[in-house]
Write an enzyme that holds these catalytic residues in place. Structure first.
Site, PDB file in Angstrom:
ATOM      1  N   HIS A  56      -2.233  -1.493  77.007  1.00 30.26           N
ATOM      2  CA  HIS A  56      -2.624  -2.105  75.881  1.00 30.26           C
ATOM      3  C   HIS A  56      -2.385  -3.707  75.899  1.00 30.26           C
ATOM      4  O   HIS A  56      -2.190  -5.163  75.546  1.00 30.26           O
ATOM      5  CB  HIS A  56      -0.770  -2.283  75.411  1.00 30.26           C
ATOM      6  CG  HIS A  56      -1.522  -0.696  74.988  1.00 30.26           C
ATOM      7  ND1 HIS A  56      -1.309  -0.615  74.199  1.00 30.26           N
ATOM      8  CD2 HIS A  56       0.003   0.221  75.580  1.00 30.26           C
ATOM      9  CE1 HIS A  56      -1.289   1.329  74.248  1.00 30.26           C
ATOM     10  NE2 HIS A  56       0.014   1.600  74.492  1.00 30.26           N
ATOM     11  N   HIS A 218      -3.069   4.391  71.317  1.00 31.58           N
ATOM     12  CA  HIS A 218      -3.388   5.341  71.968  1.00 31.58           C
ATOM     13  C   HIS A 218      -4.261   6.164  71.540  1.00 31.58           C
ATOM     14  O   HIS A 218      -4.454   7.546  71.915  1.00 31.58           O
ATOM     15  CB  HIS A 218      -2.073   6.698  72.167  1.00 31.58           C
ATOM     16  CG  HIS A 218      -0.793   5.026  72.946  1.00 31.58           C
ATOM     17  ND1 HIS A 218      -0.301   4.960  71.829  1.00 31.58           N
ATOM     18  CD2 HIS A 218      -0.515   4.647  73.971  1.00 31.58           C
ATOM     19  CE1 HIS A 218       1.125   4.388  72.440  1.00 31.58           C
ATOM     20  NE2 HIS A 218       0.711   4.053  73.706  1.00 31.58           N
TER      21      HIS A 218
END
Lengths: 330, 330
Positions: A56, A218
């Site tokens: 991320h 995700h």
């Protein structure tokens, strides 16, 4: 799926070595996977610690520095860090003023940060944890009970970090972090799946000509799939999702966040439509941030986060910050 | 190919509207396509103007601000801006101290900036142009006679911008810009093609399992195609290409630049290998910058730029800069 890597098992360690080389102003323990602001602990200052699965970036390691986090704990790709990392981070940044854990709401992160808080308390470090759960798309998603924590993490870390930098005590910093989370909502859209190094290919199937509305960071399923839409149509759905949930009655901070592979040219164009959709709903915009901040590896798409900001939050948002991923005023 | 856009014809105008909304500290003329630093012209300060095709964001518009560019002229995607834009930009930033045009070496840009320089001179603005041609991969590529201008543009704009901010005269600022270009070399690698909005799909074919060594920032062909390599192998080829051409005998600035779609996690991992390859050649690294700065829409891949920096260049590189895409020290 081609990736710029050596072997999948070493992706996080390799990235930490490269991060350390680029950022000598931070202390990077590659083996133990803790990134700490140089000079920590700072006398009398509350220490801010966050962490989560890698993939991320710049979140969270890229937000360590003056006015934001004191330490970050990167896990494996899309996998929670372990309690040892968090305990080590807490010990490294505690000056006696206590430590705030900022935890995105995923089951693994929540459990591990909870265990770490207990272990750190055993070692005499006062810890308060704050949960980030801003994603309005779904509840009880893959990996999550309740809402997922996504884009609002940036606002929580920035604003709580500014308060800690000013010397606010732990209870005040924690209250501000909770206020920011409560005042924030996010909705994301995927135009393509992301590929993890371990899998070597896409983590889910997204057919040509379709997009996923409400996707998680995700690649978790969102609300629905639809035939591809224009930027303006996507902005309408996205803004409606966050605004109808938050019902802001004052100025908002806006984050137009790229998932990773969407060009900045497109993100800025999307921002024009987001601003239009907010204006149509008569929602005043105080500040806008556009870029790749809370990403999902090579996913194409974007998310929109709004945060209703009173004068105090706005002042803290504008306060100086100096980190690899976010920097202004210093 | 799915894109976060409305219609291809409006991509640049939409992006400029969104850029303007996010950056009220800049003056954005969406219709005439000129981005100007607010408050320009600054009394006694040389004005720095650059520009080029869109699709390389944050270059150039994202580098307008204190300590870097005074104005930027975005063209259509991968298409030179027109002389009118540059003349307008020059007029907007000239305080009487003259204007420096920073021109990447592509035939269209070179011709249009040359015409603009003549038109601006006719209007009484003193203009000096500096060419950036740092890409060692090939000469006389698609769109270019000589070497292509790529990653070094960031170093030229940063360092010349710092000198202009300090009040250096036009000849000094131009000489520094030329020195930085002469001291810089770049080599890029593509793992995937990029897709332009106009075409709606990839601009070239890059088969599964192959990469393009020496690719240009518009997907122009490089030196050769090879079967996919590891990050370490790619770093070896890339570093060898720039080092053998520049033969630095002192510390270098390093830019590990993402082409757009490669995750930051991979870029940092690649940086670890770039640093290793430089260390093996006993080349000291003074500063390292990792991120997406000179991009090619959604191309996956990266480029490496090195710039041999004496103490003066290093001091100017470290000087405060405050732009949407690059910010430190202020």
């Amino acid at each position: 799926m081609k990736m710029l890597i050596n072997v999948a098992e070493n992706v996080v360690a390799d990235a930490l070595r490269g991060f350390a080389a680029a950022h000598p102003e931070l202390t990077v323990d590659v083996e133990r996977r803790v990134i700490v602001r140089r000079g920590a602990p700072y006398e009398g200052k509350v220490g801010l610690v966050s962490g989560g699965g890698s993939g991320h970036e710049p979140l969270h390691g890229g937000f360590v520095g003056k006015g934001m986090l004191d330490a970050a704990c990167p896990g494996e790709v899309f996998t929670s860090p372990v309690p040892d990392q968090m305990v080590r981070a807490a010990a490294a940044v505690d000056s006696g003023a206590g430590v705030l854990f900022i935890v995105k709401n995923y089951t693994g992160d929540v459990l591990n940060f909870q265990m770490a808080a207990e272990l750190a308390e055993d070692e005499g470090v006062q810890v308060v944890s704050v949960l980030v759960d801003d994603d309005v798309a779904v509840t009880d998603s893959l990996y999550t009970a309740g809402r997922r924590g996504t884009g609002a993490t940036l606002f929580v870390e920035k604003i709580a970090g500014a308060a800690a930098e000013e010397g606010a005590p732990l209870d005040k910093v924690a209250a501000l972090a909770r206020q920011v989370n409560s005042a924030s909502r996010t909705f994301g859209v995927a135009l393509s799946a992301c590929s993890t190094p371990a899998k070597g290919g896409p983590t889910f199937d997204l057919p040509d000509g379709e997009l996923e509305l409400g996707v998680g960071i995700h690649g978790e399923p969102g609300r629905e799939r639809r035939a591809m839409m224009t930027s303006g149509e996507i902005a309408d759905v996205t803004v409606e999702a966050v605004v109808s949930d938050l019902n802001p009655d004052g100025p908002v901070l806006v984050l137009v966040n790229g998932m990773g592979a969407t060009p900045l040219l497109e993100l800025y164009g999307f921002n024009a439509e987001v601003q239009r959709a907010l204006a149509e709903r008569r929602i005043p915009v105080a500040r806008t941030l556009v870029g790749n901040y809370v990403t999902s590896l090579d996913m194409a798409g974007a998310s929109v986060t709004i945060c209703q900001a009173d004068e105090e939050l706005l002042r803290l948002y504008d306060a100086p910050v100096s980190t690899p991923g976010l920097r202004w005023g210093c």
